[in-house]
Design a protein around this motif. Structure first.
Motif, PDB file in Angstrom:
ATOM      1  N   ARG A  45      40.674  43.666  69.209  1.00  0.00           N
ATOM      2  CA  ARG A  45      40.815  42.771  70.359  1.00  0.00           C
ATOM      3  C   ARG A  45      40.113  43.311  71.590  1.00  0.00           C
ATOM      4  O   ARG A  45      39.549  42.547  72.389  1.00  0.00           O
ATOM      5  CB  ARG A  45      42.293  42.549  70.673  1.00  0.00           C
ATOM      6  N   ARG A  57      43.649  38.003  67.655  1.00  0.00           N
ATOM      7  CA  ARG A  57      44.550  37.239  68.530  1.00  0.00           C
ATOM      8  C   ARG A  57      45.362  36.227  67.739  1.00  0.00           C
ATOM      9  O   ARG A  57      46.565  36.049  67.980  1.00  0.00           O
ATOM     10  CB  ARG A  57      43.742  36.530  69.625  1.00  0.00           C
ATOM     11  N   PHE A  58      44.714  35.571  66.783  1.00  0.00           N
ATOM     12  CA  PHE A  58      45.418  34.583  65.965  1.00  0.00           C
ATOM     13  C   PHE A  58      46.521  35.241  65.136  1.00  0.00           C
ATOM     14  O   PHE A  58      47.643  34.720  65.048  1.00  0.00           O
ATOM     15  CB  PHE A  58      44.416  33.877  65.039  1.00  0.00           C
ATOM     16  N   VAL A  60      48.174  38.045  65.774  1.00  0.00           N
ATOM     17  CA  VAL A  60      49.275  38.438  66.654  1.00  0.00           C
ATOM     18  C   VAL A  60      50.068  37.213  67.101  1.00  0.00           C
ATOM     19  O   VAL A  60      51.310  37.241  67.142  1.00  0.00           O
ATOM     20  CB  VAL A  60      48.733  39.214  67.873  1.00  0.00           C
ATOM     21  N   TRP A  61      49.377  36.129  67.401  1.00  0.00           N
ATOM     22  CA  TRP A  61      50.047  34.904  67.847  1.00  0.00           C
ATOM     23  C   TRP A  61      50.979  34.364  66.772  1.00  0.00           C
ATOM     24  O   TRP A  61      52.123  33.988  67.054  1.00  0.00           O
ATOM     25  CB  TRP A  61      48.985  33.868  68.214  1.00  0.00           C
ATOM     26  N   VAL A  62      50.511  34.330  65.528  1.00  0.00           N
ATOM     27  CA  VAL A  62      51.320  33.790  64.435  1.00  0.00           C
ATOM     28  C   VAL A  62      52.538  34.673  64.167  1.00  0.00           C
ATOM     29  O   VAL A  62      53.671  34.173  64.059  1.00  0.00           O
ATOM     30  CB  VAL A  62      50.482  33.655  63.143  1.00  0.00           C
ATOM     31  N   ARG A  64      54.023  37.035  66.075  1.00  0.00           N
ATOM     32  CA  ARG A  64      54.970  37.120  67.183  1.00  0.00           C
ATOM     33  C   ARG A  64      55.661  35.793  67.455  1.00  0.00           C
ATOM     34  O   ARG A  64      56.736  35.768  68.060  1.00  0.00           O
ATOM     35  CB  ARG A  64      54.260  37.590  68.455  1.00  0.00           C
ATOM     36  N   GLY A  65      55.074  34.708  67.000  1.00  0.00           N
ATOM     37  CA  GLY A  65      55.643  33.397  67.275  1.00  0.00           C
ATOM     38  C   GLY A  65      56.540  32.846  66.188  1.00  0.00           C
ATOM     39  O   GLY A  65      57.067  31.736  66.329  1.00  0.00           O
ATOM     40  N   GLU A 106      50.104  45.177  70.330  1.00  0.00           N
ATOM     41  CA  GLU A 106      50.229  44.854  71.748  1.00  0.00           C
ATOM     42  C   GLU A 106      50.560  46.098  72.563  1.00  0.00           C
ATOM     43  O   GLU A 106      50.069  46.272  73.685  1.00  0.00           O
ATOM     44  CB  GLU A 106      51.310  43.785  71.952  1.00  0.00           C
TER      45      GLU A 106
END
Length: 226
Positions: A45, A57-58, A60-62, A64-65, A106
Motif C-alpha cells: 500500500r 486496500r481492497f 483490508v477493506w473486505v 475489516r468490514g 494497518e
C-alpha cells in the motif's frame, strides 16, 4: 469436595490439553503468518504500484468490514460448494491469518509512516538502497512503536480462537462444549474455560509490559546517542 470443584478438577486436563494441542498452535501460527501478510500488505500500500496498492486496500477493506465468524464460515462451509475442501484446522488457520494480516497491516503501515522522512534521507545519504534503508533503519524504529498494538492484537487473537469451535476445531472452547454435552453443567464448564483464557491473557499482558519496557529503554539509548 463440592460438586462444582470436583467437576472443574476432572475437566481441567482435557481443557488444558485442547489448549496445548490446538489453541496455542493456532494462535502462534496465525499470528506469525498474519504478520508476514500484514507487512507485505502495508509495504504494497505504501510503496507498491497502483494496482498492487489497490488490491491491498481492497483486501483490508473486505476483511475489516466483515465479521471474523462469517469469514471462517465462508472458508470452511462455503468453499466446498465450489470444490475447495479444507479440514477444520487449516480452514481456521487461513481465516485467522487473513484477519490478522488485514489488521496488522494497518498498524504496520501507520508505524512505518510515522518514521521521520529524515531517516530515509539519512539512509540514502550513506549509500543505502531502498531495501537496506527499510530493513536496517526504518523497520527497527517502526518495530519499537508497533510492539504495544501488535501485542494487543496477539492477546485478542488468543481469545478469538474460541470462534474456531464453530467450524469444529477441537480447541479449548469446543472441548468445554463437549464436556457440557455429557455433564449438563454449562455454567461451571464455561466459567472454567473463561478462567483459562483469563490466565493466558494475564500472562501475555505481563510479557507485553516487559517487552514494552525493554524496547523503551532501547529507544532511549538510541535517542541519547543521536
Amino acid at each position: 469436595m463440592p460438586h462444582w470443584l470436583q467437576l472443574m478438577a476432572e475437566s481441567l486436563p482435557s481443557l488444558l490439553w485442547a489448549g496445548l494441542i490446538f489453541t496455542i498452535p493456532l494462535t502462534l501460527l496465525s499470528f506469525a503468518f498474519g504478520l508476514i501478510l500484514g507487512l507485505a500488505t502495508a509495504i504494497g500500500r505504501l510503496f507498491g504500484p497502483e494496482p498492487v496498492a489497490a488490491i491491498a486496500r481492497f483486501y483490508v477493506w473486505v476483511i475489516r468490514g466483515t465479521p471474523l465468524l462469517v469469514q471462517l464460515f465462508v472458508i470452511f462451509y462455503g468453499l466446498p460448494s465450489i470444490g475447495i475442501l479444507l479440514d477444520a484446522f487449516p480452514a481456521a488457520l487461513i481465516g485467522f491469518t487473513l484477519n490478522i494480516g488485514a489488521y496488522s497491516s494497518e498498524i504496520i503501515r501507520a508505524v512505518i509512516s510515522s518514521v521521520p522522512k529524515g531517516q530515509w534521507e539519512a539512509a540514502y545519504s550513506i549509500g543505502m538502497s531502498w531495501r537496506q534503508a527499510m530493513s536496517r533503519t526504518i523497520l527497527p524504529q517502526a518495530a519499537r512503536v508497533a510492539v504495544p498494538p501488535l501485542s494487543n492484537t496477539f492477546i485478542s487473537l488468543v481469545k478469538d480462537t474460541s470462534l474456531a469451535a464453530a467450524i469444529t476445531v477441537p480447541e479449548l472452547f469446543q472441548a468445554a462444549q463437549r464436556i457440557v454435552a455429557t455433564t449438563y453443567e454449562p455454567l461451571i464448564l464455561y466459567i472454567e474455560a473463561a478462567l483459562i483464557y483469563l490466565v493466558l491473557s494475564s500472562v501475555l499482558s505481563q510479557l507485553q509490559l516487559r517487552l514494552e519496557r525493554r524496547f523503551a529503554r532501547y529507544g532511549g539509548m538510541l535517542e541519547a546517542n543521536a
